[in-house]
Motif scaffolding. Structure first.
Motif: not given
Length: 299
Positions: A271-299
């Protein structure tokens, strides 16, 4: 840890204990030190000073086999009157079915009731059920029993067969998966556990077929508490996340993730990053992959 045969031999010697030191091999005798081990054991308090020597031998032999005697006696009072000969017969029977000695502490620790089972009426039917109904080869008995020792304390007629029949009716066709991965479903009460979970899913708005599809996709749904798992997670999903039932239908594994440690923190970051992720991607991603997704979305 002594071998089972060694422990049985030890008990045979202990059964002839008198005022003299038992005649045992030196390497075994060191492990049993006549009185000190018994006196220091938590069960040997002054109030239990009059315990029969046979009962003390039983405790000692259980401990030698790696079994927590105090816990076992507490959870299975029948052990108080069981003979060591009957206990040894249970152990020998399990060994004959491919169970390893190193597995016994965990198996008996989880299900002390096995120690007083009847081989003919209790245990043999379970192994026959595994072989005939679940098509488990005898060389794989160990794998199944290690995964779920509770199978050995379940009635084939009153529990295992009815559960298997119900699960097959729902659409569970992979017998290997039921045997090696989801055998907990076989020891779950159909009317008290399985059916209520399906009914709860239907109460959320899913159709019977949708609820059935969800448990087939994620069998662990049958193991979750309605009050402690389903309700709080669905409330958060519905009220805070504004999720749609379709998302849960496609990703029922949502209920398998920790609400406090996974769902909430990741959703807030999304929510803070303002991006949308499918439920499965948001929860199943590893911490590293999730951070990368947040970083790309926030950028």
């Amino acid at each position: 840890m002594p071998t089972v045969s060694g422990a049985i031999a030890l008990h045979s010697s202990l059964c002839t204990i008198s005022s003299d030191k038992p005649s045992l091999p030196n390497h075994v005798y060191v492990a049993t030190k006549p009185k000190n081990l018994l006196q220091n054991h938590p069960l040997y308090t002054p109030t239990n000073a009059k315990l029969s020597i046979q009962f003390k031998e039983k405790i000692l032999c259980l401990e030698i086999l790696g079994i927590d005697a105090g816990k076992a006696l507490s959870q299975n009072p029948e052990l108080h009157t069981a003979t060591m000969e009957s206990i040894h017969s249970i152990i020998s029977f399990l060994i004959s079915k491919g169970i390893h000695q190193k597995d016994l502490p965990r198996i008996f620790g989880m299900c002390p009731k096995i120690l007083t089972s009847n081989i003919k009426t209790d245990l043999n039917p379970v192994f026959y059920f595994l072989l005939q109904d679940l098509q488990v080869q005898d060389h794989n008995f160990r794998k199944v029993v290690k995964k779920n020792p509770r199978l050995l304390t379940s009635s084939v007629i009153n529990q295992l067969k009815p559960a298997l029949f119900y699960l097959k009716k729902l659409g569970f066709k992979d017998l290997a998966a039921l045997a090696y991965q989801d055998s907990i479903l076989l020891v779950s009460n159909v009317e008290g556990t399985l059916i209520p979970k399906l009914m709860y899913l239907e109460s959320l708005g899913f159709s019977k077929d949708e609820a059935r599809f969800m448990v087939l996709r994620c069998p662990s749904l049958f193991t979750f508490s309605i009050e402690n798992n389903f309700q709080p997670k669905f409330e958060y999903f519905d009220e805070e996340m504004g999720g749609k039932l379709e998302e849960l239908k496609e990703f029922p594994q949502y209920f398998a993730f920790s609400l406090e440690n996974r769902i909430k923190p990741r959703y807030l970051e999304v929510v803070e990053s303002g991006i949308h992720l499918p439920l499965s991607v948001m929860l199943k991603s590893t911490d590293e992959d999730f951070r990368e997704l947040i970083k790309k979305g926030g950028g």
